[in-house]
Design an enzyme around this catalytic site. Structure first.
Site, mmCIF file in Angstrom:
data_model
loop_
_atom_site.group_PDB
_atom_site.id
_atom_site.type_symbol
_atom_site.label_atom_id
_atom_site.label_comp_id
_atom_site.label_asym_id
_atom_site.label_seq_id
_atom_site.Cartn_x
_atom_site.Cartn_y
_atom_site.Cartn_z
ATOM 1 N N ASP A 50 -3.521 -15.431 -34.128
ATOM 2 C CA ASP A 50 -4.094 -14.761 -32.956
ATOM 3 C C ASP A 50 -4.221 -15.667 -31.752
ATOM 4 O O ASP A 50 -3.961 -15.289 -30.628
ATOM 5 C CB ASP A 50 -5.521 -14.339 -33.247
ATOM 6 C CG ASP A 50 -5.553 -13.282 -34.271
ATOM 7 O OD1 ASP A 50 -4.466 -12.857 -34.687
ATOM 8 O OD2 ASP A 50 -6.660 -12.902 -34.651
ATOM 9 N N GLU A 59 -2.650 -18.280 -30.925
ATOM 10 C CA GLU A 59 -1.419 -18.611 -30.261
ATOM 11 C C GLU A 59 -0.921 -17.430 -29.452
ATOM 12 O O GLU A 59 -0.414 -17.578 -28.350
ATOM 13 C CB GLU A 59 -0.400 -18.943 -31.339
ATOM 14 C CG GLU A 59 0.405 -20.117 -30.963
ATOM 15 C CD GLU A 59 1.474 -20.332 -31.979
ATOM 16 O OE1 GLU A 59 1.177 -20.188 -33.183
ATOM 17 O OE2 GLU A 59 2.592 -20.615 -31.565
ATOM 18 N N TYR A 60 -1.103 -16.244 -30.019
ATOM 19 C CA TYR A 60 -0.707 -15.032 -29.306
ATOM 20 C C TYR A 60 -1.513 -14.918 -28.010
ATOM 21 O O TYR A 60 -0.964 -14.671 -26.939
ATOM 22 C CB TYR A 60 -0.954 -13.816 -30.200
ATOM 23 C CG TYR A 60 -0.578 -12.509 -29.546
ATOM 24 C CD1 TYR A 60 0.714 -12.015 -29.637
ATOM 25 C CD2 TYR A 60 -1.512 -11.776 -28.823
ATOM 26 C CE1 TYR A 60 1.069 -10.828 -29.026
ATOM 27 C CE2 TYR A 60 -1.175 -10.583 -28.204
ATOM 28 C CZ TYR A 60 0.114 -10.113 -28.312
ATOM 29 O OH TYR A 60 0.460 -8.939 -27.700
ATOM 30 N N ASP A 61 -2.827 -15.121 -28.144
ATOM 31 C CA ASP A 61 -3.688 -15.048 -26.955
ATOM 32 C C ASP A 61 -3.222 -16.041 -25.894
ATOM 33 O O ASP A 61 -3.230 -15.754 -24.708
ATOM 34 C CB ASP A 61 -5.148 -15.364 -27.311
ATOM 35 C CG ASP A 61 -5.793 -14.213 -28.062
ATOM 36 O OD1 ASP A 61 -5.160 -13.146 -28.165
ATOM 37 O OD2 ASP A 61 -6.919 -14.386 -28.562
ATOM 38 N N LEU A 83 -10.785 -4.371 -25.027
ATOM 39 C CA LEU A 83 -11.806 -5.106 -24.278
ATOM 40 C C LEU A 83 -11.204 -6.300 -23.565
ATOM 41 O O LEU A 83 -10.297 -6.943 -24.083
ATOM 42 C CB LEU A 83 -12.889 -5.618 -25.238
ATOM 43 C CG LEU A 83 -13.735 -4.551 -25.924
ATOM 44 C CD1 LEU A 83 -14.530 -5.176 -27.063
ATOM 45 C CD2 LEU A 83 -14.669 -3.896 -24.917
ATOM 46 N N GLU A 91 -22.974 -7.080 -30.170
ATOM 47 C CA GLU A 91 -22.493 -6.626 -31.487
ATOM 48 C C GLU A 91 -21.442 -7.591 -32.016
ATOM 49 O O GLU A 91 -20.755 -8.235 -31.232
ATOM 50 C CB GLU A 91 -21.790 -5.266 -31.342
ATOM 51 C CG GLU A 91 -22.626 -4.208 -30.698
ATOM 52 C CD GLU A 91 -21.852 -2.892 -30.532
ATOM 53 O OE1 GLU A 91 -20.662 -2.818 -30.914
ATOM 54 O OE2 GLU A 91 -22.463 -1.955 -30.008
ATOM 55 N N LYS A 97 -17.877 -8.650 -33.227
ATOM 56 C CA LYS A 97 -16.540 -8.133 -32.967
ATOM 57 C C LYS A 97 -15.771 -8.191 -34.288
ATOM 58 O O LYS A 97 -15.390 -9.268 -34.750
ATOM 59 C CB LYS A 97 -15.849 -8.957 -31.881
ATOM 60 C CG LYS A 97 -14.512 -8.386 -31.488
ATOM 61 C CD LYS A 97 -13.999 -9.061 -30.231
ATOM 62 C CE LYS A 97 -12.709 -8.438 -29.742
ATOM 63 N NZ LYS A 97 -11.636 -8.419 -30.738
ATOM 64 N N LYS A 99 -22.155 -5.058 -24.604
ATOM 65 C CA LYS A 99 -21.999 -3.720 -24.027
ATOM 66 C C LYS A 99 -23.221 -3.330 -23.212
ATOM 67 O O LYS A 99 -24.358 -3.558 -23.652
ATOM 68 C CB LYS A 99 -21.852 -2.681 -25.154
ATOM 69 C CG LYS A 99 -20.601 -2.811 -25.947
ATOM 70 C CD LYS A 99 -20.534 -1.765 -27.053
ATOM 71 C CE LYS A 99 -19.284 -1.994 -27.885
ATOM 72 N NZ LYS A 99 -19.262 -1.174 -29.089
ATOM 73 N N LYS A 126 -15.003 -14.496 -27.111
ATOM 74 C CA LYS A 126 -14.325 -15.052 -28.287
ATOM 75 C C LYS A 126 -14.889 -16.430 -28.604
ATOM 76 O O LYS A 126 -14.959 -17.286 -27.719
ATOM 77 C CB LYS A 126 -12.822 -15.186 -28.008
ATOM 78 C CG LYS A 126 -12.138 -13.865 -27.700
ATOM 79 C CD LYS A 126 -11.625 -13.188 -28.939
ATOM 80 C CE LYS A 126 -10.137 -13.357 -29.033
ATOM 81 N NZ LYS A 126 -9.571 -12.729 -30.217
#
Ligand code: IVH
Length: 692
Positions: free
Chosen positions: A34, A36-38, A97, A127, A129, A305, A329
């Site tokens: 993830d 790396e994708y981000d 989000l 909350e 994630k 939120k 994150k």
């Protein structure tokens, strides 16, 4: 960067992201983590923002994908839809989000919210994630009627049958008003323990393992057979709303309270935590970071939120995100270490997996000395070289991954890793096969491959031979005493006492354990053979149906496919296995000279209380409302079994539109031909069924 380079980089990033989206969402086989994708996405976003003109000129995506693809992945929400599923256009668009990575980003978000609402301070809920797969459930008059994945945010895949297998999810909610129609949004996820169990089974079956629990959840939701999905324990949490009729909620806290009251799966106990302003929310985010370490599932952040629902309307959304919520994150732990060497690990199937041998380093509380490098292409893509300083990370993934190389620290004179040359250097006779970028040994006789095969044969989920661990197997293979599992049954005490650290006693114990394996349950030997695609669960299903190894070896495709959980691919793998001379000889030898007498499972007492107990139904043609899979489930619910071909043993032929030769054969043999409404009645389902 020069203009040309920027444009080129934008095109490359778009193509890369499209590729990884496809791997992740359509093929459920991601090649990168993830983080790396981000990072790729962040880089693209930044370039698009800094150079809007060049971005408009850059190629959108590889030609083949351009038709379906939006102008840039930065403009798209998630996964798109999958072939093989019915699609549904959400009654209200499902957004994702926006992500933040620092307290500063959150402060900016807070300022914007306050300004738009003209308030000094706003109330937020924090909350967890959940790291799973977003879903939208529709309850009409209190009955679950539909479950749809997010898809591209507008249209998703209808996965109702798979979602109905989730144990904690009520199909009926008596507390909901009769005239209500509510879309709940939430997340389907899989707990870490279940993830590990499934991956162990995948490994046993020689199948690829899932990269992380989220990927497994997505893959499970999209299984075409819900009976298969039901074998995996999915969880679900509801945390939001889509289109709503017949009920209203003033705040997010009220929604969470109602979700609980109605007996629907809500957030993990203790959450959300309410915060008066962003400073307090930041504290809650910190608390969540501590608490989440004890959650049995993966979380990759916090969601903040706005609590007041009417205010959300005022804020609205961007093209992708709501302006009233944001994700934060958490930092993933990373470590820098040296890549000492790359070794090639030989698996039971003969596949060569490259492994990074690292200078041991502490990461998230454990010492990491090895990490998988997946395959040849992955090493080339990241240009990982021996001697490099690499960044290792353990995000949601259980196995640490080499994320990237610190180029500034690359020693002089280093050379790219040459897989083919390494194969040659090791004197391996191997070739690169198929599309999975993997190398396989051509020579099945390689001692390491044999060792893996024997280890699997003796393992706990297979023949369960105590005392036959890695070290012993290695010696037996090295000395040429064991070349196939059958050789185990000819070992003598003298052979064993000659091994390292082996005394009389341990030799006797091992011989006894090997002897005892002769009368293991049938499914154990079916699993132990290491037939590709067959793990312990399939082995059990096969044992129940065929009741002897001889019968299994003789089974044809139709018979194999009639087994629950066996599809065409698995059937083909079984047929190819027994068609091999060496494997057929092994089975003959095991059952002959070796004296194996596997024990079949106890006969299942037919449940006479059910209307189709002991009956076989053949499905043919297109049914008016039920899919084949749904019809099969109803037959099973009524105690019957389905089969693929009509014979004298068939009790009923369930025919729909355009039923062909099977219907003719049924008539010829005088077998009862029935229709869908008969099945619904006999299974106790009338009109709109509770099951589907
Ligand atoms: S609210 C309108 N709450 O994270 C936004 N999402 O891109 C609706 N997620 O798409 C999302 N836990 O799949 C929300 N407590 C939570 C969540 C959550 C996980 C997922 C969801 C969303 C993605 C963010």
């Amino acid at each position: 960067m020069q203009e040309g380079d920027v444009q080129e980089r934008i095109s490359v990033l778009r193509a890369l992201i499209h590729h990884h989206d496809e791997q992740y969402f359509q093929k459920a086989a991601p090649e990168i983590g993830d983080r790396e994708y981000d990072r790729l996405m962040e880089e693209l976003k930044k370039l698009e923002a800094d150079y809007p003109l060049l971005a408009a000129m850059a190629a959108e995506a590889p030609l083949a994908e351009r038709r379906a693809a939006p102008p840039s992945p930065t403009q798209q929400v998630g996964e798109g839809v999958t072939e093989g599923f019915e699609h549904f256009t959400h009654r209200q668009r499902m957004y994702s989000l926006d992500k933040t990575y620092s307290q500063g980003d959150l402060a900016t978000f807070d300022e914007r919210v306050k300004k738009a609402l003209g308030l000094e301070k706003v109330r937020y809920g924090v909350e967890p994630k959940y790291d799973g797969c977003a879903i939208c459930l529709t309850y009409e008059g209190g009955r679950l009627t539909r479950a749809v994945t997010r898809g591209d945010g507008v249209t998703g895949d209808v996965v109702t049958a798979n979602v109905r297998t989730i144990r904690d999810l009520p199909q009926e909610v008596p507390g909901l008003p009769k005239d209500s129609s509510i879309d709940f949004t939430g997340e389907v996820y899989i707990e870490r323990a279940e993830f590990e169990r499934i991956n162990r089974a995948q490994e046993e079956a020689g199948k690829e393992t899932y990269m992380n629990p989220r990927n497994l959840a997505a893959g499970t939701l999209k299984l075409l057979e819900s009976a298969e999905a039901g074998k995996r324990e999915m969880k679900i949490v509801l945390y939001g709303l889509g289109h709503v009729e017949g009920v209203t909620f003033a705040t997010q806290s009220e929604l969470h309270a109602k979700i609980r009251e109605w007996g629907l799966p809500g957030l993990t106990a203790g959450w959300p935590q309410m915060a008066d302003g962003m400073t307090e929310a930041w504290e809650m985010i910190g608390k969540l970071d501590v608490a989440r370490k004890n959650f049995p599932f993966d979380t990759d952040g916090a969601v903040i939120k706005l609590d007041d629902i009417p205010s959300r309307e005022k804020l609205g959304t961007t093209s992708k995100h709501p302006r009233w919520a944001v994700a934060y994150k958490y930092e993933t732990e990373k470590a820098l270490t040296r890549l000492n060497s790359i070794t090639l690990q030989i698996g039971r199937t003969g596949a060569l997996t490259p492994v990074a041998e690292l200078e041991p380093v502490l990461l998230s509380g454990s010492v990491v000395a090895r990490a998988t490098l997946h395959n040849e292409d992955e090493i080339a893509r990241k240009d990982i070289r021996v001697g490099d300083t690499v960044i290792v990370e353990k995000a949601g993934e259980i196995i640490p991954a080499v994320v990237s190389v610190v180029l500034e620290k690359r020693p002089e004179g280093s050379v790219p890793f040459d897989f083919a040359a390494e194969v040659a250097r090791l004197g391996l006779d191997a070739e690169r096969r198929g599309e999975d970028a993997r190398w396989y040994l051509r020579n099945e006789a390689h001692p390491e491959r044999i060792a893996r095969e024997i280890e699997h044969y003796a393992s706990r989920g297979a023949m369960d031979i105590e005392g036959l661990g890695e070290a012993v197997v290695q010696q037996l293979v090295e000395r040429g005493l064991v070349k196939t599992p059958a050789d185990l049954y000819f070992l003598k005490k003298e052979d064993l006492v000659a091994l390292d650290k082996f005394g009389e006693k341990s030799a006797e114990n091992l011989l006894r354990a090997i002897g005892e394996s002769r009368t293991r349950e049938l499914w154990r030997i079916v699993n132990a053979l290491g037939i590709p695609q067959v793990g312990s669960q399939t082995a059990k299903d096969l044992a129940r149906r065929f009741r002897s190894l001889e019968a299994l070896a003789k089974a044809d495709e139709t018979a194999l496919i009639s087994v629950n959980g066996v599809g065409e691919t698995v059937a083909q793998a079984i047929l190819s296995y027994f068609a091999r001379m060496d494997k057929a000889a092994l089975v003959r030898r095991l059952l002959g000279e070796c004296g194996l007498a596997p024990v079949p499972p106890p006969e299942e007492a037919p449940n006479a209380a059910l209307p189709l107990s002991g009956k076989t139904v053949v499905l043919t043609g297109t049914l008016p409302t039920l899919s084949r899979e749904e019809a099969k489930a109803l037959v099973e619910k009524a105690g019957g079994r389905t089969s693929g071909s009509v014979s004298r043993k068939t009790d009923f032929v369930l025919a729909g539109e355009e039923a062909g030769s099977k219907l003719d054969k049924a008539r010829e043999l005088g077998i009862a031909v029935v229709d869908e409404s008969w099945l619904r009645q006999i299974a106790g389902e009338t009109g709109q069924t509770a099951l589907f």
